[in-house]
Design an enzyme around this catalytic site. Structure first.
Site, PDB file in Angstrom:
ATOM      1  N   HIS A 148       0.793  -1.089  -0.220  1.00 14.41           N
ATOM      2  CA  HIS A 148      -0.089   0.058   0.043  1.00 14.41           C
ATOM      3  C   HIS A 148       0.941   1.190  -0.035  1.00 14.41           C
ATOM      4  CE1 HIS A 148      -3.107  -2.965   1.995  1.00 14.41           C
ATOM      5  NE2 HIS A 148      -3.447  -2.700   0.721  1.00 14.41           N
ATOM      6  N   GLY A 149       0.718   2.265  -0.882  1.00 18.90           N
ATOM      7  CA  GLY A 149       1.673   3.257  -1.247  1.00 18.90           C
ATOM      8  C   GLY A 149       1.557   4.320   0.099  1.00 18.90           C
ATOM      9  N   ASN A 175      -3.638  -5.418  -2.548  1.00 16.88           N
ATOM     10  CA  ASN A 175      -3.931  -6.586  -1.670  1.00 16.88           C
ATOM     11  C   ASN A 175      -5.458  -6.993  -1.781  1.00 16.88           C
ATOM     12  OD1 ASN A 175      -2.832  -8.460  -0.098  1.00 16.88           O
ATOM     13  ND2 ASN A 175      -3.664  -7.360   1.905  1.00 16.88           N
ATOM     14  N   ARG A 176      -6.159  -6.655  -3.016  1.00 15.07           N
ATOM     15  CA  ARG A 176      -7.338  -7.224  -3.097  1.00 15.07           C
ATOM     16  C   ARG A 176      -7.380  -7.356  -4.789  1.00 15.07           C
ATOM     17  NH1 ARG A 176      -6.883  -5.633   1.244  1.00 15.07           N
ATOM     18  NH2 ARG A 176      -8.333  -4.658   2.755  1.00 15.07           N
ATOM     19  N   HIS A 218       3.259  -4.349   6.452  1.00 16.68           N
ATOM     20  CA  HIS A 218       2.206  -3.253   6.239  1.00 16.68           C
ATOM     21  C   HIS A 218       2.457  -2.080   7.572  1.00 16.68           C
ATOM     22  CE1 HIS A 218      -0.421  -5.053   3.031  1.00 16.68           C
ATOM     23  NE2 HIS A 218       0.491  -6.108   3.318  1.00 16.68           N
ATOM     24  N   GLU A 259       1.804  -6.344  10.128  1.00 11.27           N
ATOM     25  CA  GLU A 259       1.610  -4.992  10.412  1.00 11.27           C
ATOM     26  C   GLU A 259       2.684  -4.473  11.533  1.00 11.27           C
ATOM     27  OE1 GLU A 259      -0.894  -3.395   9.152  1.00 11.27           O
ATOM     28  OE2 GLU A 259      -2.154  -4.918   8.296  1.00 11.27           O
TER      29      GLU A 259
END
Length: 423
Positions: A60-61, A121-122, A161, A243
């Protein structure tokens, strides 16, 4: 670091550590920025009978901490390879691949999705719902990762993440889209791997929200089209979603602290591929050569494939248990052995016997240490059959020579200090 800074840093790294690393790209982002990967190994770029691990950051950017930590990880291994046993173990026994940024386009504009406004991620094929089945609509970053897994057989991996502090494991979704614990066939092993990360972390395992600092993905919040489940189902790769920072975009001044909190977790997770599990190779008795096949464990509905060329397999399992492991290959009789997996890894090499002779008749002998015994028993019940006696002697002698040659080759090839058995 900007994307250009990161690219330069990766190129500088592989120049500085050229003996144990190489730089390559798995593809390009939507805007054409290369997806650079650093491989770290004592023989980078070569295929060996060793497990491979990959780290991916910046999926995710707007979660950039992973890309910073992964470059620090590479530099730490390079700086400590000659003096730290853990760094040396990883370099000598694992092929470590590091992709600091899967989403450089999203990072450049500080947004979650890629340049096509798609959450990467989807974007993977999903096991429960027919998502992303149209190859032409799949994002280039997603396609790059999927092709990567076809080219390199990864044993395990992790994506980094931000936004929480927990080690997440499959399944990430449920069949009815409801939120509840939904474990995959290797749920115990995934919990074990997740605990390796959380307990090595400064404070992840102390979480008040997540017991032991780990969580089943579907129990936390279900997602569909995720990379983690796809890796396990289609790539034969045990992946965790980590995470690693409550703050998605913390001040740069906090990076040294976040690195120190995560450093041993990142190292120990990679080292677990060497320290535990059942590993080995599959050989054919008739030719004494590596034999591509599959390995299954009784009670776990999951198959691990051996490498096509070297026939090595790497089966991650939870320590402290007894497992019934079976190796098989088309045209050969499967073999099964019981393995007690303690705190250290076990090497179990399999020598498989052909199902039939060239004339199409089944070979009855197991060709183990009692090779020829069933035929000898038959001989003693038929004393006057001289032809049978001759065949028994020939088969037993050939089995003895072939098995001796295979065992000698295994002895020469084995470099690990693991407890070893040959079946």
């Amino acid at each position: 670091m900007t994307n250009d800074d990161l690219e330069k840093a990766m190129k500088d790294f592989t120049k500085r550590c050229s003996k144990i690393s190489r730089l390559y790209s798995i593809g390009k982002s939507v805007t054409g920025f290369p997806l650079w990967v650093i491989e770290i190994s004592d023989r980078p770029g070569e295929i060996e009978a060793e497990p491979a691990f990959k780290y991916i950051g910046n999926v995710h950017g707007d979660e950039p901490v992973g890309r910073e930590l992964l470059l620090r990880l590479a530099n730490w291994i390079c700086d400590n390879y000659g003096k730290d046993p853990l760094a040396k173990m990883i370099v000598n026994n694992v092929h470590l691949h590091i992709l600091p940024s899967l989403n450089p386009d999203g990072f450049s504009v500080r947004k979650r999705n890629n340049a096509n406004n798609v959450d990467l991620n989807r974007d993977f094929p999903d096991q429960f719902f027919p998502l992303n089945e149209d190859l032409s609509l799949r994002q280039p970053e997603t396609t790059a990762v999927m092709t990567w897994l076809r080219d390199i057989r990864f044993t395990a991996s992790a994506t980094l993440h931000g936004g929480a502090l927990v080690a997440n494991f499959p399944w990430d979704g449920t069949e009815d889209k409801r939120k509840y614990y939904y474990g995959c066939p290797d749920d115990e092993t995934f919990r074990f791997l997740a605990r390796i990360y959380s307990k090595s972390h400064r404070n992840m395992s102390l979480s008040k929200e997540f017991e032991e600092g780990i969580t089943n993905g579907a129990s936390w919040y279900p997602i569909y089209g995720g990379m983690q489940d796809w890796n396990y189902i289609h790539g034969g790769c045990f992946e965790l979603t980590l995470e690693i920072s409550d703050n998605k975009w913390p001040p740069a001044s906090e990076l040294p602290t976040i690195w120190e909190y995560n450093r041993m977790s990142m190292l120990n997770l990679v080292a677990s591929l060497v320290k535990t599990g059942v590993h080995g190779r599959i050989f054919s008795l008739d030719k004494g050569k590596p034999l591509p096949g599959i390995v299954v464990v009784k009670g776990i509905n999951y198959t691990v494939k051996a490498h096509q060329a070297y026939a090595d397999y790497h089966r991650l399992l939870t320590p402290g248990q007894k497992y019934e492991v079976t190796a098989s290959s088309p045209g050969y009789k499967p073999k099964t052995t019981s393995v007690w997996l303690g705190e250290n890894a076990v090497t179990a090499d399999f020598i498989l016997i052909p199902e039939a002779s060239s004339g199409g008749k089944l070979l009855r002998s197991n060709c183990d240490c009692n090779c020829g015994q069933p035929l000898l028993t038959h001989f003693f019940t038929d004393t006057y059959n001289g032809i049978t006696f001759t065949l028994v002697v020939v088969v037993a002698f050939l089995c003895f020579l072939l098995q001796r040659r295979v065992r000698f080759n295994l002895w020469k090839q084995r470099q690990s200090s693991r407890r070893s058995i040959t079946i």
